[in-house]
Design an enzyme around this catalytic site. Structure first.
Site, PDB file in Angstrom:
ATOM      1  N   CYS A  90      10.982  34.966  10.074  1.00 23.53           N
ATOM      2  CA  CYS A  90      11.779  36.132  10.466  1.00 23.53           C
ATOM      3  C   CYS A  90      13.226  35.719  10.713  1.00 23.53           C
ATOM      4  O   CYS A  90      13.501  34.579  11.041  1.00 23.53           O
ATOM      5  CB  CYS A  90      11.238  36.745  11.744  1.00 23.53           C
ATOM      6  N   THR A  91      14.095  36.672  10.586  1.00 26.00           N
ATOM      7  CA  THR A  91      15.493  36.480  10.975  1.00 26.00           C
ATOM      8  C   THR A  91      15.915  37.713  11.758  1.00 26.00           C
ATOM      9  O   THR A  91      15.760  38.832  11.267  1.00 26.00           O
ATOM     10  CB  THR A  91      16.409  36.318   9.738  1.00 26.00           C
TER      11      THR A  91
END
Lengths: 125, 253
Positions: B1-2
């Site tokens: 994830c970012t």
């Protein structure tokens, strides 16, 4: 610095002009649903699940197939189906009741819906 | 994830994320993609949680999943969660729960509870940093006032760090992938540096939904695990979510 990601084509220069979304990296918009928190927890998700139960059962079947490929005896699936539901009452309110409602609405075994809901905790290894 | 929280020159806050999930959970040879990632996409929904006919919070979620990974309380705060891997991981918390030690909170239930019940950015921050958890996590929290943005790094029992916006010292955004921000990421999974390069290149004066979406669309920030992108603006009461795909050539994570 990265290794594989420093090698094109796996990395690229900063993109621009991609918004509003379109093109090959855009797969579609996300639909909106309303969940009424005034309803009983078991009833809140029924409408949404009635529309998504096929997709949910395909995902859960895929996870079961994956588990079976690692543990061919299917003991792990039986454990999920028979033992996990015994813990549903230990989940904080209203989550246990909501998960029961989702299992009812989707027709999926309670243990398998519960596993989907605790996937994060199981997979942080 | 970012996940990223950024503040523009006028003091307006933006919060956005790519949700990446499904690593090693089966490879679909035919479509050249992760199997679970692909099957999760049709389950992505935006949900408007209402009480007395009024919105309490909104979220991007998965049908059948009652916890929250991405959400916003209009006018008050926005919240995303990124996975934090640890030897002292969630499986230990689950085992403890099964054995009757139940003083920790399930991660996604805590985020849902915070979105539902917290009435301010500060209250959300306190709950996310102090509640004992079953699994480690990164909580990325944004508010509606200047410098209300932080990344909370959590072990199961403790808050290890709170990294906050600090405009005086040039921190106009905080960006989290899946590694402690004070340590180097895994060399074969460095999405942080490419993402930060794009943020710096964009600059604070040009930050918007469009430029943040550009950053989240840049490989390898966008990768084979990316399921959806959500963009949130608390002050504008806007949450937009888009299903994503990363055609070849593309990093598998």
């Amino acid at each position: 610095s990265g290794l594989a990601q420093d090698v094109p084509p796996y990395t690229e220069d900063c993109r621009s002009g991609t918004y509003p979304p379109s093109g090959p990296t855009f797969k579609g918009n996300v639909s909106w649903y309303t969940v009424n928190l005034d309803q009983a927890p078991q009833e809140r998700w029924q409408k949404l699940i009635s529309e998504k139960k096929t997709a949910l059962s395909i995902l859960i079947q895929a996870i079961k197939d994956l588990a079976t490929s690692f543990f061919p005896s299917e003991k792990i699936i039986k454990l999920v189906d028979t033992k996990l539901p015994l813990l549903i009452g230990t989940l904080p309110c209203p989550f246990g009741e909501e998960i029961k409602g989702i299992a009812d609405a989707s027709g999926l075994p309670l243990g398998e819906v519960m596993l989907f809901n605790i996937f994060y905790e199981v997979f942080t290894v | 994830c970012t996940s990223v929280v950024a503040e523009d020159k006028s003091g307006k806050l933006y919060h956005a994320r790519n949700l990446d999930f499904g690593l090693f959970l089966g490879w679909d040879v035919k479509n050249n993609s992760w199997m679970v990632t692909q099957l999760l996409r049709p389950l992505v929904v935006n949900v408007d949680f209402q009480r007395n006919g009024k919105t309490v919070f909104v979220s991007t979620s998965f049908a059948g999943y009652v916890g929250m990974l991405t959400g916003m309380k209009p006018g008050i705060f926005s919240l995303t969660m990124n996975e934090r891997f640890s030897i002292d991981g969630g499986y230990i918390g689950v085992l403890e729960w099964i054995l009757g030690k139940r003083d920790g909170m399930w991660m996604s239930f805590l985020t849902r509870s915070v979105l539902e019940n917290a009435t301010s950015y500060e209250e959300a921050k306190t709950l996310l940093s102090k509640t004992k958890l079953l699994a480690p996590a990164y909580f990325i929290l944004g508010g509606n006032k200047s410098e209300e943005g932080c990344v909370i790094t959590r072990s199961r029992a403790a808050c290890l760090d709170i990294w906050e916006l600090d405009l005086k010292n040039g921190t106009w955004y905080v960006l989290e992938t899946n590694y402690d921000h004070w340590k180097a990421p895994l060399p074969i999974d460095n999405r942080r540096d490419p993402a930060m390069k794009c943020m710096r290149r964009t600059s604070q004066q040009n930050i918007s939904f469009g430029t943040i979406y550009d950053m989240l669309s840049t490989k390898p920030v966008l990768n084979k695990l990316t399921t959806y992108t959500t963009l949130m603006s608390v002050s504008d009461n806007k949450l937009e979510a888009y299903l994503r795909i990363c055609p070849d050539p593309c990093m598998p994570w």
